[in-house]
Enzyme design. Structure first.
Site, short mmCIF file in Angstrom:
data_model
loop_
_atom_site.label_atom_id
_atom_site.label_comp_id
_atom_site.label_asym_id
_atom_site.label_seq_id
_atom_site.Cartn_x
_atom_site.Cartn_y
_atom_site.Cartn_z
N ARG A 40 0.83 -1.22 0.00
CA ARG A 40 0.00 0.00 0.00
C ARG A 40 0.86 1.27 0.00
O ARG A 40 0.57 2.24 0.69
CB ARG A 40 -0.94 0.05 1.21
CG ARG A 40 -2.01 -1.01 1.23
CD ARG A 40 -3.00 -0.83 0.08
NE ARG A 40 -4.15 -1.69 0.27
CZ ARG A 40 -4.19 -2.98 -0.06
NH1 ARG A 40 -3.15 -3.56 -0.62
NH2 ARG A 40 -5.30 -3.67 0.14
N SER A 75 -10.58 -0.44 3.60
CA SER A 75 -9.78 -0.55 4.83
C SER A 75 -9.35 0.84 5.27
O SER A 75 -8.74 1.58 4.50
CB SER A 75 -8.52 -1.37 4.57
OG SER A 75 -8.85 -2.65 4.12
N GLU A 121 -4.64 4.04 6.26
CA GLU A 121 -4.46 3.81 4.83
C GLU A 121 -5.13 4.95 4.07
O GLU A 121 -4.68 5.36 3.01
CB GLU A 121 -5.11 2.46 4.45
CG GLU A 121 -4.50 1.86 3.23
CD GLU A 121 -5.50 1.22 2.32
OE1 GLU A 121 -5.47 1.56 1.12
OE2 GLU A 121 -6.29 0.40 2.78
#
Ligand code: EPU
Length: 338
Positions: A166, A238, A334
């Site tokens: 990520r 998320s 995130e």
């Protein structure tokens, strides 16, 4: 085509569905429009600016007193082909899942496990989207765009994109400085299917043959059964990253919770599941006012009504705090909080 607005409402541009205005909003469908804009207009440089794709990974905490740049460049073009591979150059404004469907229908592999991930193609490299054992960095050949500081067109081969879990150069050193206008993907004509993760194999077998269409179908079924639909319940997937920790830390947790899910990263580090940590800290399905953690996936923060960005952010702080108190692990967001 360009569209330019002053005091523009961003509610329909963020999947959390929070109210926020931006002072200026500039949308363009061609790279030349962006170049003309940055070359002819110097005042934007004085303003804070922010690059917005599909708004599926962003939380606006308040109004934005600057300029939002929104690349909406369309197009999927086959640029090359050999016996093994097909290369597509895709405009930053294409909807990610439309591109996945296009590849699956075309019969080339590499992105099928990434079905139904919300957002636009231009954002895919930024946070190196991933799901069910695939990461987009594995199929990216190069990323093209414009460097706003130098006002130069630039291209980054995949090896220079700094891809990680990520993570990429585009969300670190080049954040809000490099606008991605297109991405070149290298797809496989004879793909090795990736069925290892979770229920994927089981789902595909239920559907029949192991092929691209069925893997796509399985990924869609699994996602839809766990993750709330952004059209019904505001969310941004998320909210936190899965934390990477030293092996010893995971071992300590395992002493108390033998069932802790642990994914090997390297010899010294493992990845823990943030959703599991949040659940064990007692926050799965918990709702406070308009905000809550989803009942089926504790990693997904949900706007149950008219939550403000500030409410959502503060709720997320309490979750981080609870996980830290229980496990001594600091969660990292995130979602991009503005
Ligand atoms: N888990 C729990 N409780 C929960 C949620 C998860 O115990 O409430 C446990 C699960 O049982 C499983 C483990 O945690 O053992 C992992 O859960 P899951 O497979 O649902 O995946 P995740 O790690 O929570 C990541 C990605 C998702 C991606 C899935 C599938 C991150 C931050 N998230 O979630 O990506 O779809 O894997 O590959 O890496 C996103 O980035 O927005 C996103 C949705």
């Amino acid at each position: 085509m360009i569209r330019f607005f002053e005091n523009y409402n961003l509610k329909s541009h963020n999947t959390f569905g929070v109210e926020a205005n931006t002072r200026y909003f500039f949308e363009f469908t061609e790279q030349e429009d962006l170049e003309t804009f940055v070359q002819s207009n110097e005042t934007w440089k004085e303003l804070p600016h922010f690059i917005l794709g599909g708004g599926s990974n962003v939380l606006f905490q308040r109004d934005f007193q600057g300029l939002v740049l929104h690349p909406n460049i369309p197009g999927i073009v086959k640029v090359k082909e050999n016996r093994q591979n097909v290369w597509f150059e895709v405009g930053a404004g294409e909807v990610w899942d439309d591109f996945v469907r296009y590849c699956v229908d075309y019969g080339v592999g590499g992105v099928e496990n990434l079905s139904l991930i919300p957002g636009l193609v231009g954002a895919a490299p930024v946070q190196n989207i991933g799901a069910y054992g695939q990461e987009v960095s594995n199929v990216i050949e190069r990323v093209k765009g414009l460097d706003l500081q130098q006002k130069l067109q630039m291209e980054f081969p995949a090896d220079d994109c700094g891809f990680g879990y990520r993570d990429s150069l585009f969300k670190r050193e080049l954040k809000n400085r490099f606008i991605i206008t297109s991405v070149v993907f290298r797809l496989e004509k004879f793909p090795e299917f990736n069925l290892k993760y979770g229920q994927v194999e089981e789902k595909v077998k239920e559907l029949g043959e192991v092929n691209l269409q069925n893997i796509r179908r399985a990924a869609i079924d699994i996602r839809s059964s766990k993750l709330p639909d952004v059209n019904k319940l505001g969310n941004a997937g998320s909210f936190f990253k899965n934390p990477v920790v030293k092996v010893e830390i995971a071992e300590k947790i395992r002493e108390q919770f033998p069932d802790v899910p642990v994914y090997q990263v390297n010899e010294y580090e493992v990845k823990l599941a943030a959703g599991w940590l949040i659940e064990k800290a007692g926050w799965k399905g918990r709702q406070e006012g308009n905000v809550g953690m989803h009942q089926k996936q504790a990693l997904v923060l949900v706007n149950y009504g008219n939550a403000t960005g500030k409410e959502i952010f503060e709720f997320s702080e309490r979750i981080s705090q609870a996980v830290f108190e229980k496990f001594g692990i600091q969660l990292e967001r995130e979602v991009n909080c503005i």
